[in-house]
Write a protein that holds these residues in place. Sequence first.
Motif, PDB file in Angstrom:
ATOM      1  N   GLY A   1       0.797  -1.219   0.000  1.00 26.83           N
ATOM      2  CA  GLY A   1       0.000   0.000   0.000  1.00 26.83           C
ATOM      3  C   GLY A   1       0.829   1.268   0.000  1.00 26.83           C
ATOM      4  O   GLY A   1       0.290   2.368  -0.163  1.00 26.83           O
TER       5      GLY A   1
ATOM      6  N   LYS B   1       2.989   2.298  -2.195  1.00 24.07           N
ATOM      7  CA  LYS B   1       3.005   2.932  -3.518  1.00 24.07           C
ATOM      8  C   LYS B   1       1.861   3.937  -3.654  1.00 24.07           C
ATOM      9  O   LYS B   1       2.029   5.024  -4.215  1.00 24.07           O
ATOM     10  CB  LYS B   1       2.898   1.859  -4.609  1.00 24.07           C
ATOM     11  N   ARG B   2       0.713   3.594  -3.108  1.00 22.85           N
ATOM     12  CA  ARG B   2      -0.478   4.443  -3.226  1.00 22.85           C
ATOM     13  C   ARG B   2      -0.399   5.684  -2.353  1.00 22.85           C
ATOM     14  O   ARG B   2      -0.903   6.747  -2.723  1.00 22.85           O
ATOM     15  CB  ARG B   2      -1.711   3.607  -2.843  1.00 22.85           C
ATOM     16  N   ILE B   3       0.264   5.596  -1.210  1.00 18.66           N
ATOM     17  CA  ILE B   3       0.148   6.650  -0.202  1.00 18.66           C
ATOM     18  C   ILE B   3       1.443   7.410   0.050  1.00 18.66           C
ATOM     19  O   ILE B   3       1.466   8.385   0.797  1.00 18.66           O
ATOM     20  CB  ILE B   3      -0.378   6.028   1.116  1.00 18.66           C
TER      21      ILE B   3
ATOM     22  N   ARG C   1       2.624 -11.133  -1.938  1.00 16.08           N
ATOM     23  CA  ARG C   1       2.597  -9.678  -2.125  1.00 16.08           C
ATOM     24  C   ARG C   1       4.011  -9.098  -2.299  1.00 16.08           C
ATOM     25  O   ARG C   1       4.229  -7.912  -2.054  1.00 16.08           O
ATOM     26  CB  ARG C   1       1.912  -9.008  -0.923  1.00 16.08           C
TER      27      ARG C   1
ATOM     28  N   ASP D   1       4.401  -5.997  -4.495  1.00 13.16           N
ATOM     29  CA  ASP D   1       3.804  -4.810  -3.883  1.00 13.16           C
ATOM     30  C   ASP D   1       4.789  -4.117  -2.951  1.00 13.16           C
ATOM     31  O   ASP D   1       4.843  -2.879  -2.878  1.00 13.16           O
ATOM     32  CB  ASP D   1       2.541  -5.184  -3.105  1.00 13.16           C
TER      33      ASP D   1
ATOM     34  N   ASP E   1       7.471  -2.372  -5.049  1.00  7.63           N
ATOM     35  CA  ASP E   1       6.900  -1.155  -5.628  1.00  7.63           C
ATOM     36  C   ASP E   1       6.756  -0.056  -4.570  1.00  7.63           C
ATOM     37  O   ASP E   1       6.974   1.130  -4.847  1.00  7.63           O
ATOM     38  CB  ASP E   1       5.528  -1.446  -6.244  1.00  7.63           C
ATOM     39  N   GLY E   2       6.390  -0.456  -3.354  1.00 10.06           N
ATOM     40  CA  GLY E   2       6.260   0.514  -2.276  1.00 10.06           C
ATOM     41  C   GLY E   2       7.586   1.142  -1.893  1.00 10.06           C
ATOM     42  O   GLY E   2       7.671   2.352  -1.637  1.00 10.06           O
TER      43      GLY E   2
ATOM     44  N   ALA F   1       8.473   3.679  -4.526  1.00 13.33           N
ATOM     45  CA  ALA F   1       7.619   4.867  -4.413  1.00 13.33           C
ATOM     46  C   ALA F   1       8.066   5.750  -3.258  1.00 13.33           C
ATOM     47  O   ALA F   1       8.054   6.989  -3.369  1.00 13.33           O
ATOM     48  CB  ALA F   1       6.168   4.441  -4.233  1.00 13.33           C
TER      49      ALA F   1
END
Length: 329
Positions: A101, A103-105, A137, A140, A143-144, A147
């Motif tokens: 999560g 990556k999103r935040i 995961r 993920d 990627d995080g 990011a």
Amino acid sequence: MLIDTYGRVATDLRVSLTDKCNLRCTYCMPEEGLQWLAKPDLLTDDEIVRLVRIAVTLLGVRDVRFTGGEPLLRPGLVGIVERCAALAPRPKMSVTTNGIGLKRIAVALKTAGLDRVNVSLDTLRRDVFKTLTRRDRHQDVLDGLAAARDAGLTPVKVNTVLMPGLNGDEAPELLAWAVENGYELRFIEQMPLDAQHGWKRDGMITAGDILQSLSSRFTLTEEGGEERGSAPAERWIVDGGPHRVGVIASVTRPFCSACDRTRLTADGQVRTCLFAREETDLRAALRSDATDEEIATRWKLAMWGKKAGSGLDDPLFLQPDRPMSAIGG
């Protein structure tokens, strides 16, 4: 000031935002998960910010680390960071996360005022990750990490626990990867904080083992120029620099004599040590209209009683009743 009878002063606050997690790491919790805290038992966003404000303005705390469980599962995380960043004096703030999560935040957290992140990643192998975490995961997390680096949440630190028969041979590979990607790798000895209470000292990979493995591929020079002080990681310069690697040897080389931490659980309990078996309730004080000064006094009394060490070397050592996910790493 949060001082204890041994003269240590706590200026580093670890705040658990939730006991929930979206992984099931074998050294932390059973596959079926745990009985999570009921929502009314959790501190509200306002209560968390108030306790951080008390810590910063009345008790001398300078660094705040948000942990879990998995703190990215806390819906109000960005708002909590933003409100704490507005405090005066402004604390340095970081998050310890499993990276799912992120990556999103990541950009939102940086904009809110977060300074950096620590991301847990124990392996570069997708199959081993799935075995260790019981979740598929791995990408993920990678990627995080990227990011967070791109958002400026630096230095991005990667926390790794090595376990025999799973990822115990990966230390050199992990360090090469961290150097290539600009992350600061920190190996952490496995600690007796698993919910199953299955930890055994003779089954762990020690700091000595890790350094021996790394030295087979890299030239490590112990970092000089300043004392380790309260920093948990002993650091080494890799191949002449500028990259560094750290080892947190909480079991075999504890730093208890210089510990500067105080901890809040997700349900508002003060813990003086990861391995403490006692807690002091601040949630009840918050919800009984206690003043900031009264809460600060209760916090001071809790820290005054902090023990000299973790007790890991005591033959009668008992693991905390609450697992790491409830305590906050």
